[in-house]
Motif scaffolding. Sequence first.
Motif, PDB file in Angstrom:
ATOM      1  N   ILE A 297       1.667  -5.929  -0.190  1.00 44.06           N
ATOM      2  CA  ILE A 297       2.279  -4.604  -0.012  1.00 44.06           C
ATOM      3  C   ILE A 297       1.524  -3.882   1.095  1.00 44.06           C
ATOM      4  O   ILE A 297       0.303  -3.736   1.045  1.00 44.06           O
ATOM      5  CB  ILE A 297       2.238  -3.791  -1.322  1.00 44.06           C
ATOM      6  N   SER A 298       2.275  -3.451   2.109  1.00 46.97           N
ATOM      7  CA  SER A 298       1.657  -2.805   3.269  1.00 46.97           C
ATOM      8  C   SER A 298       1.488  -1.312   3.051  1.00 46.97           C
ATOM      9  O   SER A 298       2.134  -0.724   2.183  1.00 46.97           O
ATOM     10  CB  SER A 298       2.546  -2.998   4.489  1.00 46.97           C
ATOM     11  N   ALA A 299       0.643  -0.730   3.879  1.00 42.40           N
ATOM     12  CA  ALA A 299       0.558   0.734   3.939  1.00 42.40           C
ATOM     13  C   ALA A 299       1.340   1.186   5.165  1.00 42.40           C
ATOM     14  O   ALA A 299       1.403   0.460   6.161  1.00 42.40           O
ATOM     15  CB  ALA A 299      -0.896   1.152   4.066  1.00 42.40           C
TER      16      ALA A 299
ATOM     17  N   ASP B  59       7.043  -0.751  -2.820  1.00 44.23           N
ATOM     18  CA  ASP B  59       7.610  -1.158  -1.523  1.00 44.23           C
ATOM     19  C   ASP B  59       6.564  -1.019  -0.427  1.00 44.23           C
ATOM     20  O   ASP B  59       6.450  -1.874   0.445  1.00 44.23           O
ATOM     21  CB  ASP B  59       8.830  -0.298  -1.211  1.00 44.23           C
ATOM     22  N   TYR B  60       5.852   0.055  -0.454  1.00 41.94           N
ATOM     23  CA  TYR B  60       4.772   0.347   0.498  1.00 41.94           C
ATOM     24  C   TYR B  60       3.774   1.265  -0.195  1.00 41.94           C
ATOM     25  O   TYR B  60       4.118   1.934  -1.169  1.00 41.94           O
ATOM     26  CB  TYR B  60       5.328   1.142   1.703  1.00 41.94           C
ATOM     27  N   PHE B  61       2.570   1.339   0.347  1.00 43.71           N
ATOM     28  CA  PHE B  61       1.673   2.446   0.017  1.00 43.71           C
ATOM     29  C   PHE B  61       1.978   3.498   1.070  1.00 43.71           C
ATOM     30  O   PHE B  61       1.650   3.300   2.243  1.00 43.71           O
ATOM     31  CB  PHE B  61       0.206   2.014   0.107  1.00 43.71           C
TER      32      PHE B  61
ATOM     33  N   LEU C 213      -6.401  -5.962   7.195  1.00 46.71           N
ATOM     34  CA  LEU C 213      -6.454  -7.293   7.789  1.00 46.71           C
ATOM     35  C   LEU C 213      -5.898  -7.199   9.210  1.00 46.71           C
ATOM     36  O   LEU C 213      -6.348  -7.859  10.135  1.00 46.71           O
ATOM     37  CB  LEU C 213      -5.569  -8.220   6.925  1.00 46.71           C
ATOM     38  N   GLU C 214      -4.851  -6.378   9.364  1.00 49.78           N
ATOM     39  CA  GLU C 214      -4.256  -6.049  10.669  1.00 49.78           C
ATOM     40  C   GLU C 214      -3.490  -4.761  10.488  1.00 49.78           C
ATOM     41  O   GLU C 214      -3.117  -4.420   9.374  1.00 49.78           O
ATOM     42  CB  GLU C 214      -3.312  -7.160  11.158  1.00 49.78           C
ATOM     43  N   TYR C 215      -3.255  -4.065  11.583  1.00 49.53           N
ATOM     44  CA  TYR C 215      -2.329  -2.926  11.559  1.00 49.53           C
ATOM     45  C   TYR C 215      -1.724  -2.780  12.937  1.00 49.53           C
ATOM     46  O   TYR C 215      -2.248  -3.331  13.917  1.00 49.53           O
ATOM     47  CB  TYR C 215      -3.026  -1.624  11.103  1.00 49.53           C
TER      48      TYR C 215
ATOM     49  N   THR D 101       2.866   4.928   7.462  1.00 46.05           N
ATOM     50  CA  THR D 101       2.999   6.384   7.576  1.00 46.05           C
ATOM     51  C   THR D 101       4.476   6.788   7.635  1.00 46.05           C
ATOM     52  O   THR D 101       4.772   7.974   7.725  1.00 46.05           O
ATOM     53  CB  THR D 101       2.290   6.912   8.845  1.00 46.05           C
ATOM     54  N   ARG D 102       5.395   5.811   7.596  1.00 41.88           N
ATOM     55  CA  ARG D 102       6.812   6.213   7.635  1.00 41.88           C
ATOM     56  C   ARG D 102       7.214   6.786   6.265  1.00 41.88           C
ATOM     57  O   ARG D 102       6.616   6.444   5.244  1.00 41.88           O
ATOM     58  CB  ARG D 102       7.664   5.013   8.066  1.00 41.88           C
ATOM     59  N   SER D 103       8.238   7.658   6.269  1.00 39.38           N
ATOM     60  CA  SER D 103       8.671   8.262   5.003  1.00 39.38           C
ATOM     61  C   SER D 103       9.449   7.246   4.191  1.00 39.38           C
ATOM     62  O   SER D 103      10.120   6.377   4.767  1.00 39.38           O
ATOM     63  CB  SER D 103       9.604   9.445   5.260  1.00 39.38           C
TER      64      SER D 103
ATOM     65  N   TYR E  46       2.625   4.000  11.842  1.00 39.67           N
ATOM     66  CA  TYR E  46       1.624   2.965  11.586  1.00 39.67           C
ATOM     67  C   TYR E  46       2.080   2.086  10.432  1.00 39.67           C
ATOM     68  O   TYR E  46       2.650   2.598   9.446  1.00 39.67           O
ATOM     69  CB  TYR E  46       0.318   3.597  11.109  1.00 39.67           C
ATOM     70  N   TYR E  47       1.766   0.810  10.523  1.00 37.08           N
ATOM     71  CA  TYR E  47       1.975  -0.124   9.417  1.00 37.08           C
ATOM     72  C   TYR E  47       0.739  -1.019   9.347  1.00 37.08           C
ATOM     73  O   TYR E  47       0.245  -1.455  10.396  1.00 37.08           O
ATOM     74  CB  TYR E  47       3.183  -1.040   9.675  1.00 37.08           C
ATOM     75  N   GLY E  48       0.245  -1.313   8.141  1.00 42.61           N
ATOM     76  CA  GLY E  48      -0.943  -2.164   8.053  1.00 42.61           C
ATOM     77  C   GLY E  48      -1.033  -2.930   6.743  1.00 42.61           C
ATOM     78  O   GLY E  48      -0.476  -2.512   5.719  1.00 42.61           O
ATOM     79  N   THR E  49      -1.743  -4.064   6.792  1.00 46.24           N
ATOM     80  CA  THR E  49      -1.906  -4.928   5.612  1.00 46.24           C
ATOM     81  C   THR E  49      -3.290  -4.731   5.001  1.00 46.24           C
ATOM     82  O   THR E  49      -4.286  -5.091   5.628  1.00 46.24           O
ATOM     83  CB  THR E  49      -1.808  -6.418   6.031  1.00 46.24           C
TER      84      THR E  49
ATOM     85  N   ILE F 248       5.569  -8.762   8.196  1.00 48.54           N
ATOM     86  CA  ILE F 248       5.067  -7.842   9.224  1.00 48.54           C
ATOM     87  C   ILE F 248       5.694  -8.115  10.591  1.00 48.54           C
ATOM     88  O   ILE F 248       6.277  -9.171  10.819  1.00 48.54           O
ATOM     89  CB  ILE F 248       3.519  -7.890   9.324  1.00 48.54           C
ATOM     90  N   GLU F 249       5.555  -7.122  11.475  1.00 52.20           N
ATOM     91  CA  GLU F 249       6.186  -7.278  12.794  1.00 52.20           C
ATOM     92  C   GLU F 249       5.277  -8.084  13.743  1.00 52.20           C
ATOM     93  O   GLU F 249       4.138  -8.395  13.399  1.00 52.20           O
ATOM     94  CB  GLU F 249       6.612  -5.912  13.373  1.00 52.20           C
ATOM     95  N   VAL F 250       5.802  -8.393  14.923  1.00 55.94           N
ATOM     96  CA  VAL F 250       5.165  -9.406  15.772  1.00 55.94           C
ATOM     97  C   VAL F 250       3.737  -9.091  16.244  1.00 55.94           C
ATOM     98  O   VAL F 250       2.897  -9.978  16.261  1.00 55.94           O
ATOM     99  CB  VAL F 250       6.040  -9.779  16.993  1.00 55.94           C
TER     100      VAL F 250
HETATM  101  P1  5GP Z   1      10.513  -0.910   8.012  1.00 58.69           P
HETATM  102  O1  5GP Z   1      10.266   0.491   8.514  1.00 58.69           O
HETATM  103  O2  5GP Z   1      11.895  -1.392   8.361  1.00 58.69           O
HETATM  104  O3  5GP Z   1      10.184  -1.045   6.548  1.00 58.69           O
HETATM  105  O4  5GP Z   1       9.499  -1.863   8.795  1.00 58.69           O
HETATM  106  C1  5GP Z   1       9.451  -1.872  10.190  1.00 58.69           C
HETATM  107  C2  5GP Z   1       8.699  -3.091  10.665  1.00 58.69           C
HETATM  108  O5  5GP Z   1       7.327  -3.012  10.289  1.00 58.69           O
HETATM  109  C3  5GP Z   1       9.228  -4.388  10.068  1.00 58.69           C
HETATM  110  O6  5GP Z   1       9.352  -5.331  11.127  1.00 58.69           O
HETATM  111  C4  5GP Z   1       8.172  -4.780   9.079  1.00 58.69           C
HETATM  112  O7  5GP Z   1       8.109  -6.192   8.918  1.00 58.69           O
HETATM  113  C5  5GP Z   1       6.928  -4.255   9.765  1.00 58.69           C
HETATM  114  N1  5GP Z   1       5.790  -4.094   8.847  1.00 58.69           N
HETATM  115  C6  5GP Z   1       5.806  -3.771   7.543  1.00 58.69           C
HETATM  116  N2  5GP Z   1       4.558  -3.763   7.055  1.00 58.69           N
HETATM  117  C7  5GP Z   1       3.728  -4.087   8.075  1.00 58.69           C
HETATM  118  C8  5GP Z   1       2.301  -4.261   8.192  1.00 58.69           C
HETATM  119  O8  5GP Z   1       1.536  -4.140   7.243  1.00 58.69           O
HETATM  120  N3  5GP Z   1       1.833  -4.601   9.416  1.00 58.69           N
HETATM  121  C9  5GP Z   1       2.629  -4.766  10.497  1.00 58.69           C
HETATM  122  N4  5GP Z   1       2.041  -5.112  11.631  1.00 58.69           N
HETATM  123  N5  5GP Z   1       3.964  -4.626  10.415  1.00 58.69           N
HETATM  124  C10 5GP Z   1       4.512  -4.291   9.227  1.00 58.69           C
END
Ligand code: 5GP
Length: 209
Positions: free
Chosen positions: A35-37, A51-53, A70-72, A39-41, A79-82, A101-103
Motif C-alpha cells: 500500500i503506497s502513500a 487503497d493508499y495512506f 523504498l522509492e517515491y 498526497t492525492r485526494s 507525490y506517491y511512494g512505497t 507503481i509508475e515508471v
Molecule cells: P492513481 O492516482 O491513479 O491512483 O495513481 C497514479 C499513478 O501513480 C499510477 O501509475 C500508480 O501506479 C502510481 N503509483 C501508485 N503508488 C505509487 C508509489 O508508491 N510509487 C510510485 N512511484 N508510483 C505509484
Amino acid sequence: MKKGILICVSGFSGAGKGTLMKALLEKYPNYALSISATTRSPRPGEIDKKDYFFKTKDEFEEMIKNDEFLEYAQYVDNYYGTPKSYVYEQLEKGKDVILEIEVQGVFKVKEKYPDTVLVFVTTPSIDEIRERLIKRGTETPEKIEKRMSQIAREVKSLYDYDYILVNENNKLDECVEKFNHIIESIHQKTDNSKDLINKLETEAEEITK
Ligand code: 5GP
C-alpha cells in the motif's frame, strides 16, 4: 526460508491494473500488495490505509526525510511512494510482493534490486484508455488530458519491462492466469536450478572423496 519475488506492476492509468490486482489476490493468496502513500485526494470509495495512506504534503516530506520509502516519485502534481517496512517484512515471509507503481519509481526499485520483475499492463490501444478514464468519471477533463500526456511520455519505457500484459475487455480471468503463470515460471526457474545445483554439488563431493 525462501524469499519472495519483488514484482513491479505498472500500467497506463485506466488500463485496469487495480481490477487485475484485486482479482489476482482473491484467487492466489501468495501475493502481497504493497500500500503506497500519496498526497492525492481520495477518490469516492477509496479508503485510507487500504487503497493508499493518504498524506498531506508536509507529512509526505517528513517521511522522505526519515528515509521511510523504498522509492517515491512525483506524478501528475502529486507525490506517491512505497513504504519500506511492509515490503521487506512480506518478502522475508516468502510472499511475492507487488508494487503497483509508475515508471520512474519502477526504475529506482530495479536499480536497488536488480532481480525485481517488471510487468506492464496495457489495453490493446491508447484510445481505449481515454474512453475508460472518461467512463470512470473520477477525473476532470483537464486531469484526463494530463494523464494522457503522461501516457504518451511513458510509452517508450515499455521496452525496459520484462513482460507486457494486454488486459482486454472482458478477459480479466485470462489476464490473471497469465500473470500468475509468469511469476510461477520465475519461481520454477530459480528454485529448481538452486536445488539441482545443490544436488550436483553433493554428487561431485562424493566423487572427489
Ligand atoms: P492513481 O492516482 O491513479 O491512483 O495513481 C497514479 C499513478 O501513480 C499510477 O501509475 C500508480 O501506479 C502510481 N503509483 C501508485 N503508488 C505509487 C508509489 O508508491 N510509487 C510510485 N512511484 N508510483 C505509484
